[in-house]
Design an enzyme around this catalytic site. Structure first.
Site, short mmCIF file in Angstrom:
data_model
loop_
_atom_site.label_atom_id
_atom_site.label_comp_id
_atom_site.label_asym_id
_atom_site.label_seq_id
_atom_site.Cartn_x
_atom_site.Cartn_y
_atom_site.Cartn_z
N ASP A 64 15.01 -25.56 -8.09
CA ASP A 64 15.64 -26.01 -6.86
C ASP A 64 14.57 -26.45 -5.87
OD1 ASP A 64 18.11 -25.42 -7.86
OD2 ASP A 64 18.22 -23.42 -6.95
N TYR B 215 9.66 -15.58 -13.46
CA TYR B 215 9.87 -15.81 -12.03
C TYR B 215 9.32 -14.66 -11.22
CZ TYR B 215 13.48 -19.02 -13.78
OH TYR B 215 14.15 -20.01 -14.42
#
Ligand SMILES: [Zn+2]
Length: 572
Positions: free
Chosen positions: A390, A460
């Site tokens: 994103d 992540y």
């Protein structure tokens, strides 16, 4: 071999005179030319005559009689000299025959042949339609005639140099209208039928008699290499010569029946790729056409007994105009790949516009593509990446694999240039994006990236807030979960552009990093299967992702920041 060769008209000896060349080379070349003349002289006279009266050009005759390789050593040899050689074969042999009373086969009336016979009735060769005489209409529809292979190659080389002053290598492609292939079949069939039992014909091997396309390539390839100062190979730089039928024939309906033979569609201008695609998809039609063509030539062969070369003439009547010739040179796409890093939470991966308004301050695509393109001097670029993050997610650690496809690059990047690109991108002042492992990839790079994308694991780091203090037990709980299966319905935030589905994903492992002086915030490191929605895995998306960090810890959980820290893929 590129020395000037001019015809000697001063006496009875027709041996061409050679000038402007070093003495040793001259001697060597004179010797070679003598060998060529001897070879021409040895051709079967009656057959040469047949083709002459048919209106075949000298180079087609050499080609059909297997002398193409020899001729290609003399790119500067003018058409007139070739005609003179053939003339000598026919006239000289006739004289000899008359003197010796030889019983060799001759067409009736051949004794009356004079050099006037060799003035072609038709403007262009009836077989190659001027291709091997280097006659064509240029892009302005002006009729051009080059006298030698060298002169023609010069035109090609000049047009290449104009657009691409520097090339490292090239490959030559020739595209001919179907009528040329039809002519070749008709002529080969004629030769088999008429001379099939003769000694000279039986001695010929298949490779002796090359196609018009190959003859054209062979005639100019050496000269092109010299003029362009580089070698021809399976280069990504293509020089394409496309011969097209005249406007008039292009307007004729597709697959028109002519002489009972179907014409192939000729009224479309293809790009190389489209042509290949259409040839593949239309292979059945093509095969049908070939069969039809075969039937035609078979029928024609049966008729030959009665009609002889007049029938061949009729068969070749379909086209009598020189073709239009389009020179095209282009670089096949170059692929430059590597991994990118995105340091900003306000940069999208690709240029993202909503109602004419840009989202974010820049895009990875534009920063990388815009830096690489000018260094390759290409016409355009396409950016591909293995997945995406994103706009507000940073891409750190190992970076994400990507590749940039450069169209029609005028400059093929060297190792140094690739380093320069990497430096240029990495030293930008705003430090929004970086690259590593930049290198040139072959055209399999894209498939490799797509393949790896589905299997990859991603790591992540997420900054998480929960609605109650975070304790040591929470930390142990999360760290103990391994290879945990979760179910994710398509997130609400992407429902407007993704179909509603339920997907099973795997959380491979999680680790917690506490933040000093804060009891409700922590850093969550996690490794997941590709395609897992991390934000939803943290907050649960109103129960649409289960389990989630919130449901596991039994409280509200929110994600504040997310970074991708590793994309595990073998490529790049
Ligand atoms: Zn010809």
């Amino acid at each position: 071999m590129a020395s000037e060769v001019v015809q000697d008209n001063s006496g009875g000896d027709e041996r061409p005179q050679i000038s402007n060349s070093a003495a040793a080379n001259v001697a060597e070349e004179v010797e070679e030319l003598k060998l060529l003349q001897d070879a021409v002289y040895a051709l079967p006279t009656h057959a040469v005559k047949d083709f002459f009266s048919l209106g075949a050009c000298a180079r087609c005759i050499f080609r059909l009689f297997g002398l193409c390789q020899k001729i290609s050593s003399f790119p500067s040899l003018p058409t007139a000299t070739m005609n003179a050689m053939l003339e000598k074969n026919v006239l000289g042999r006739d004289r000899d025959d008359n003197c010796s009373g030889s019983a060799e086969r001759k067409d009736s009336g051949s004794q009356q042949l004079s050099s006037q016979t060799f003035v072609l009735e038709h403007a262009v060769c009836r077989i190659c339609l001027g291709i091997l005489d280097y006659v064509y209409h240029d892009e302005k529809e002006i009729l051009v005639k080059k006298d030698s292979a060298y002169e023609f190659a010069k035109i090609v080389a000049e047009s290449v140099k104009q657009e691409h002053p520097q090339i490292d290598s090239f490959s030559l492609e020739v595209s001919l209208p179907p009528v040329v292939m039809d002519n070749e079949q008709v002529v080969r069939s004629f030769m088999r039928k008429k001379y099939g039992s003769e000694h000279w014909f039986l001695q010929k091997t298949l490779t002796d008699c090359i196609s018009i396309k190959d003859a054209l390539k062979l005639s100019i390839l050496d000269t092109l290499e010299k003029l362009l100062g580089t070698k021809s190979n399976l280069s990504t730089f293509r020089i394409r010569l496309t011969y097209e039928t005249s406007e008039e024939s292009r307007r004729k309906p597709d697959n028109e029946e002519i002489d009972g033979c179907k014409r192939r569609k000729t009224n479309m201008l293809y790009t190389a790729d489209e042509k290949q695609a259409s040839e593949t998809s239309g292979s059945k039609n093509f095969a049908e056409h070939e069969n039809k063509q075969y039937e035609c030539t078979e029928g024609f062969a049966k008729d030959l007994e009665g009609h002889g070369s007049d029938y061949l003439k009729f068969q070749l009547e379909k086209e009598s105009q020189p073709f239009g010739l389009v020179f095209l040179c282009y670089r096949c796409p170059i692929y430059i790949g590597g991994r990118y890093l995105k340091y900003s939470r306000n940069v999208s991966q690709t240029c993202w516009m909503i109602e004419d308004e840009r989202m974010g301050e820049a895009s990875v695509e534009e920063i990388i593509g815009g830096s690489i393109l000018p260094l390759c001097q290409g016409d355009g670029y396409k950016f591909h990446a293995a997945g995406r993050e994103d706009i507000d997610v940073r891409m750190l650690g190992t970076g994400r694999p990507f590749l940039v496809e450069i169209q029609n690059a005028h400059q093929v990047p060297s190792e140094e240039l690739i380093k320069e690109m990497e430096m240029k991108i990495n030293s930008q002042e705003n430090k929004l994006v970086g690259v590593k492992n930049l290198k040139i990839l072959d055209n399999k790079g894209w498939a490799l990236m797509r393949e790896g994308e589905a299997e990859k694991q991603k790591q992540y780091a997420a900054l998480v807030w929960i609605s109650r203090p975070f304790n040591d037990d929470d930390s142990k709980t999360l760290s103990s979960l391994q290879e945990m299966q979760i179910l994710q319905k398509t997130p609400i935030r992407v429902l407007h552009r993704r179909s509603p589905l339920e997907r099973e994903k795997v959380i491979h492992w999680m680790k917690v990093e506490k933040i000093a002086g804060s009891c409700q915030y922590f850093l969550l490191h996690l490794c997941t299967q590709a395609g897992t929605y991390i934000k939803e895995f943290v907050h649960g998306d109103l129960g649409r992702t289960h389990p989630s960090i919130g449901s596991i810890l039994g409280c509200r959980a929110e994600i504040l920041q997310l970074d991708v820290t590793d994309v595990k893929m073998d490529c790049f």
